[in-house]
Design a protein around this motif. Structure first.
Motif, PDB file in Angstrom:
ATOM      1  N   VAL A  39      32.176  31.126  23.084  1.00 34.92           N
ATOM      2  CA  VAL A  39      32.388  32.397  23.800  1.00 34.92           C
ATOM      3  C   VAL A  39      31.852  33.565  22.978  1.00 34.92           C
ATOM      4  O   VAL A  39      31.206  34.474  23.512  1.00 34.92           O
ATOM      5  CB  VAL A  39      33.882  32.596  24.128  1.00 34.92           C
ATOM      6  CG1 VAL A  39      34.141  33.981  24.689  1.00 34.92           C
ATOM      7  CG2 VAL A  39      34.357  31.531  25.082  1.00 34.92           C
ATOM      8  N   ARG A  41      29.448  33.501  20.799  1.00 31.87           N
ATOM      9  CA  ARG A  41      27.979  33.461  20.788  1.00 31.87           C
ATOM     10  C   ARG A  41      27.379  33.848  22.132  1.00 31.87           C
ATOM     11  O   ARG A  41      26.204  34.196  22.192  1.00 31.87           O
ATOM     12  CB  ARG A  41      27.495  32.094  20.340  1.00 31.87           C
ATOM     13  CG  ARG A  41      27.696  31.917  18.853  1.00 31.87           C
ATOM     14  CD  ARG A  41      27.014  30.692  18.324  1.00 31.87           C
ATOM     15  NE  ARG A  41      27.141  30.639  16.876  1.00 31.87           N
ATOM     16  CZ  ARG A  41      27.093  29.529  16.176  1.00 31.87           C
ATOM     17  NH1 ARG A  41      26.916  28.366  16.790  1.00 31.87           N
ATOM     18  NH2 ARG A  41      27.216  29.561  14.869  1.00 31.87           N
ATOM     19  N   THR A  42      28.156  33.808  23.208  1.00 30.84           N
ATOM     20  CA  THR A  42      27.660  34.338  24.476  1.00 30.84           C
ATOM     21  C   THR A  42      27.679  35.866  24.451  1.00 30.84           C
ATOM     22  O   THR A  42      26.870  36.504  25.119  1.00 30.84           O
ATOM     23  CB  THR A  42      28.478  33.834  25.680  1.00 30.84           C
ATOM     24  OG1 THR A  42      29.832  34.201  25.513  1.00 30.84           O
ATOM     25  CG2 THR A  42      28.343  32.345  25.835  1.00 30.84           C
TER      26      THR A  42
END
Length: 77
Positions: A39, A41-42
């Protein structure tokens, strides 16, 4: 719980006014939970760390990106 990206811990609104970090009271370690890391890295690709920082009136826990941006800021008394 959705995570939001902030420029610093004070911009998150979770840290009370007058809170100051204590010298030597910071612990940083890599994010071990793969789901949370996905999450994060999104939000922003790159290296993330979990940070626990003690202060004069409590401590804050948050995730810090290598650029200095933070997410998931929580304050504990």
């Amino acid at each position: 719980m959705p995570l939001y990206l902030y420029l610093d811990v004070y911009a998150s609104g979770s840290v009370p006014l007058g809170w100051r970090p204590v010298r030597g009271g910071t612990v940083k370690y890599p994010v071990r939970n793969r789901a949370v890391l996905f999450v994060l890295r999104t939000l922003r690709a790159g290296r993330w760390q979990k940070v626990i920082k003690k202060g004069n009136s409590g401590e804050i826990h948050y995730f810090e990106h290598e650029s200095g941006a933070v997410a998931g800021v929580k304050f504990f008394w």
